[in-house]
Design a protein around this motif. Structure first.
Motif, PDB file in Angstrom:
ATOM      1  N   GLU A 186       0.835  -1.202   0.000  1.00  0.00           N
ATOM      2  CA  GLU A 186       0.000   0.000   0.000  1.00  0.00           C
ATOM      3  C   GLU A 186       0.874   1.258   0.000  1.00  0.00           C
ATOM      4  OE1 GLU A 186      -3.251  -0.154  -0.317  1.00  0.00           O
ATOM      5  OE2 GLU A 186      -3.216  -2.342  -0.254  1.00  0.00           O
ATOM      6  N   ASN A 187       0.512   2.203  -0.841  1.00  0.00           N
ATOM      7  CA  ASN A 187       1.244   3.471  -0.919  1.00  0.00           C
ATOM      8  C   ASN A 187       0.569   4.474   0.024  1.00  0.00           C
ATOM      9  OD1 ASN A 187       3.038   5.447  -1.720  1.00  0.00           O
ATOM     10  ND2 ASN A 187       1.868   6.002  -3.550  1.00  0.00           N
ATOM     11  N   LEU A 188       1.050   4.550   1.250  1.00  0.00           N
ATOM     12  CA  LEU A 188       0.386   5.315   2.302  1.00  0.00           C
ATOM     13  C   LEU A 188       1.138   6.609   2.619  1.00  0.00           C
ATOM     14  CD1 LEU A 188      -0.392   2.308   4.683  1.00  0.00           C
ATOM     15  CD2 LEU A 188      -1.990   3.448   3.121  1.00  0.00           C
ATOM     16  N   ASP A 189       0.383   7.675   2.823  1.00  0.00           N
ATOM     17  CA  ASP A 189       0.967   8.951   3.253  1.00  0.00           C
ATOM     18  C   ASP A 189       1.146   8.990   4.770  1.00  0.00           C
ATOM     19  OD1 ASP A 189       0.925  10.217   0.645  1.00  0.00           O
ATOM     20  OD2 ASP A 189      -1.249  10.288   0.863  1.00  0.00           O
ATOM     21  N   VAL A 190       0.187   8.385   5.471  1.00  0.00           N
ATOM     22  CA  VAL A 190       0.171   8.427   6.937  1.00  0.00           C
ATOM     23  C   VAL A 190      -0.143   7.026   7.455  1.00  0.00           C
ATOM     24  CG1 VAL A 190      -0.892   9.443   8.988  1.00  0.00           C
ATOM     25  CG2 VAL A 190      -0.670  10.814   6.895  1.00  0.00           C
ATOM     26  N   ILE A 191       0.545   6.609   8.505  1.00  0.00           N
ATOM     27  CA  ILE A 191       0.218   5.359   9.195  1.00  0.00           C
ATOM     28  C   ILE A 191      -0.078   5.686  10.653  1.00  0.00           C
ATOM     29  CG2 ILE A 191       1.060   3.134  10.009  1.00  0.00           C
ATOM     30  CD1 ILE A 191       2.620   2.827   7.463  1.00  0.00           C
ATOM     31  N   VAL A 192      -1.296   5.359  11.087  1.00  0.00           N
ATOM     32  CA  VAL A 192      -1.721   5.595  12.456  1.00  0.00           C
ATOM     33  C   VAL A 192      -1.603   4.291  13.236  1.00  0.00           C
ATOM     34  CG1 VAL A 192      -3.612   6.325  13.956  1.00  0.00           C
ATOM     35  CG2 VAL A 192      -3.316   7.392  11.705  1.00  0.00           C
ATOM     36  N   LEU A 193      -0.838   4.312  14.303  1.00  0.00           N
ATOM     37  CA  LEU A 193      -0.673   3.137  15.157  1.00  0.00           C
ATOM     38  C   LEU A 193      -1.736   3.192  16.253  1.00  0.00           C
ATOM     39  CD1 LEU A 193       3.230   3.143  15.457  1.00  0.00           C
ATOM     40  CD2 LEU A 193       1.807   1.841  13.856  1.00  0.00           C
ATOM     41  N   ALA A 194      -2.815   2.417  16.049  1.00  0.00           N
ATOM     42  CA  ALA A 194      -3.959   2.452  16.961  1.00  0.00           C
ATOM     43  C   ALA A 194      -4.038   1.180  17.795  1.00  0.00           C
ATOM     44  CB  ALA A 194      -5.255   2.662  16.180  1.00  0.00           C
ATOM     45  N   THR A 195      -2.898   0.623  18.141  1.00  0.00           N
ATOM     46  CA  THR A 195      -2.860  -0.577  18.977  1.00  0.00           C
ATOM     47  C   THR A 195      -2.931  -0.176  20.451  1.00  0.00           C
ATOM     48  OG1 THR A 195      -0.444  -0.532  19.071  1.00  0.00           O
ATOM     49  CG2 THR A 195      -1.452  -1.773  17.270  1.00  0.00           C
ATOM     50  N   SER A 196      -3.101  -1.169  21.319  1.00  0.00           N
ATOM     51  CA  SER A 196      -3.148  -0.881  22.751  1.00  0.00           C
ATOM     52  C   SER A 196      -1.771  -0.435  23.240  1.00  0.00           C
ATOM     53  CB  SER A 196      -3.606  -2.112  23.532  1.00  0.00           C
ATOM     54  OG  SER A 196      -2.590  -3.102  23.526  1.00  0.00           O
ATOM     55  N   ILE A 197      -1.765   0.274  24.362  1.00  0.00           N
ATOM     56  CA  ILE A 197      -0.497   0.748  24.923  1.00  0.00           C
ATOM     57  C   ILE A 197       0.395  -0.435  25.297  1.00  0.00           C
ATOM     58  CG2 ILE A 197       0.535   2.232  26.674  1.00  0.00           C
ATOM     59  CD1 ILE A 197      -2.245   3.469  27.069  1.00  0.00           C
ATOM     60  N   VAL A 198      -0.229  -1.493  25.792  1.00  0.00           N
ATOM     61  CA  VAL A 198       0.538  -2.649  26.273  1.00  0.00           C
ATOM     62  C   VAL A 198       1.302  -3.319  25.129  1.00  0.00           C
ATOM     63  CG1 VAL A 198       0.347  -4.913  27.369  1.00  0.00           C
ATOM     64  CG2 VAL A 198      -1.083  -3.020  28.167  1.00  0.00           C
ATOM     65  N   SER A 199       0.684  -3.386  23.958  1.00  0.00           N
ATOM     66  CA  SER A 199       1.318  -4.069  22.824  1.00  0.00           C
ATOM     67  C   SER A 199       2.007  -3.109  21.860  1.00  0.00           C
ATOM     68  CB  SER A 199       0.264  -4.886  22.059  1.00  0.00           C
ATOM     69  OG  SER A 199      -0.746  -4.038  21.541  1.00  0.00           O
ATOM     70  N   PHE A 200       2.122  -1.846  22.230  1.00  0.00           N
ATOM     71  CA  PHE A 200       2.630  -0.826  21.314  1.00  0.00           C
ATOM     72  C   PHE A 200       4.059  -1.135  20.867  1.00  0.00           C
ATOM     73  CE2 PHE A 200       4.579   3.216  20.178  1.00  0.00           C
ATOM     74  CZ  PHE A 200       3.630   3.761  19.334  1.00  0.00           C
ATOM     75  N   LYS A 201       4.937  -1.415  21.806  1.00  0.00           N
ATOM     76  CA  LYS A 201       6.340  -1.644  21.456  1.00  0.00           C
ATOM     77  C   LYS A 201       6.498  -2.876  20.575  1.00  0.00           C
ATOM     78  CE  LYS A 201      11.005  -1.905  23.402  1.00  0.00           C
ATOM     79  NZ  LYS A 201      11.840  -1.814  24.627  1.00  0.00           N
TER      80      LYS A 201
END
Length: 433
Positions: A186-201
């Motif tokens: 996918e050719n994306l301009d923006v990627i939003v990381l909307a995962t939980s805080i616990v699994s973020f890293k």
């Protein structure tokens, strides 16, 4: 008649019946006395004449001196002409309405409103002239919530460990089942990381190698999209993104202070906190962000990065959010004593299994709503607010101390020195209950 106002000079007020004029009635006289005494207190000069109304000058001349030169004479006059007098000179201010001033201000207000509307329309036209392609990693409840609004402004692609193909299709979102296809294809301009805080890293660790591979295939820094986090704590994800992402990736740390429940009727009036963390390899200092942006180069990469970030922020603006730029450290400090303590109290009260009663007060109904909204969120969110905000531990400590103080005050008023145990008041001195 004469009237003395506190320590001010005596002001003679004379009612004349001469020349066929009718004397002032009691109500009008009472008003004029009150008004003139107010003017004297402000050290303004009062004068009056037979064919006009009362004029107050802005000259702060001594009262006695002015009284000797201009005796204050109150003549009967119709109520319609009471304040119709014209000033004698440039210093006089006539006590009447400024005719036409209100109408002029209303026209100016209409002009500015029309100008603001025109600017908003131009901004929308710019946004729609080159819509963003926005990817969302973590297409759960919150990811779906923001995707619905994003579809108004651009192409939206979602990915998640759970298959949400049907849900995404209903809202006009393309769903990609694997993170690899999501990043590479996918050719994306923006990627939003909307995962939980616990699994973020863990998500970022899985995401970064794919992003680096994408950049190598594209052979250019412009292939790196803007990376946005929407976590409820800010320092933790900020540090992870700065540590693990390629330096070519611009970073925007955000926290929409609302969710599917609190903003089910729209985003207007909701608070959106953000920090522009990195643009074109430069980490911005939140305290000097504007100065840094002015000093940065005008290269194509920089201009492109700023434009992309502003376009994404404009989506939230257009949806009516209250935009608050704030350093991540300040956000976490405030959040511990607002968002975290709200969730903490909601969980504590929820653990007591409180239920509605036939005699609920309005305050108790608010408590039940608090329990409902806070417990509707996952426990991972609540745990993340505690675990990854270094200020949360202090908030818990202060809450415990405050509880001890309040309960202690109750026991002291009851004449008990001891501890409160399950509803029994125990006195440590005589072990009575």
């Amino acid at each position: 008649c004469s009237f003395i106002y506190k320590s001010m000079e005596v002001l003679p007020l004379r009612c004349y019946r001469c020349c066929g004029r009718q004397a002032l009635n009691h109500k009008t006289m009472k008003f004029l006395i009150t008004f003139i005494c107010f003017c004297i207190k402000q050290h303004y000069v009062v004068s009056a004449w037979s064919q006009g109304g009362i004029t107050v000058t802005t000259r702060r001349a001594p009262i006695l001196q002015q009284r000797n030169s201009d005796r204050c004479r109150l003549f009967s006059t119709s109520s319609s002409r009471l304040f119709s007098s014209a000033p004698n000179n440039n210093d006089d201010v006539v006590i009447n309405s400024n005719n036409g001033e209100l109408e002029r201000l209303k026209k100016e207000e209409q002009r500015l409103s029309a100008l603001l509307d025109s600017i908003r329309q131009q901004k929308l036209a710019v946004l729609r002239s080159r819509p963003l392609s926005i990817g969302i990693v973590g297409f759960g409840r919150f990811g779906q919530f923001i995707a619905k609004s994003f579809t108004k402004y651009g192409h939206v692609v979602g990915t998640s460990r759970t298959d949400y193909t049907d849900v995404a299709s209903e809202m006009g979102v393309k769903f990609v089942p694997t993170l690899e296809s999501f990043v590479l294809d996918e050719n994306l301009d923006v990627i939003v990381l909307a995962t939980s805080i616990v699994s973020f890293k863990d998500t970022v660790l899985e995401f970064v190698p794919l992003l680096e591979k994408k950049m190598q295939l594209s052979k250019g820094a412009t292939s790196c999209p803007l990376i946005v986090d929407v976590a409820s704590v800010k320092e933790h994800p900020r540090n992870i993104l700065l540590e693990l992402l390629p330096e070519e990736c611009d970073i925007l740390c955000t926290h929409p202070m609302f969710g599917p429940d609190s903003a089910k009727n729209g985003w207007r009036g909701q608070t959106f906190v953000y920090e522009k963390t990195r643009i074109n390899k430069v980490i911005l200092d939140p305290d000097f962000e504007e100065e840094q942006e002015n000093q940065l180069d005008t290269s194509e990469e920089h201009v492109e990065g700023v434009d992309r970030m502003e376009r994404f922020l404009s989506i939230w603006e257009e949806e009516g959010c209250n935009m608050i730029p704030m350093p991540c450290s300040d956000h976490d400090s405030y959040s511990a004593n607002s968002q975290f303590i709200t969730h903490l109290m909601g969980r504590i009260l929820g653990a007591q299994k409180l239920q509605s009663t036939p005699i609920d007060t309005t305050g108790f109904q608010s408590v039940l709503r608090l329990i409902e909204t806070t417990n509707a969120d996952s426990f991972d969110l609540f745990y993340g607010l505690y675990k990854y905000n270094r200020n949360s531990g202090y908030t818990i400590g202060r809450l415990r101390s405050a509880l001890d103080d309040v309960v202690g005050a109750l026991l002291q008023r009851d004449g008990v020195v001891g501890v409160f145990d399950g509803g029994n008041r125990k006195n440590n001195d005589d072990n009575t209950t």
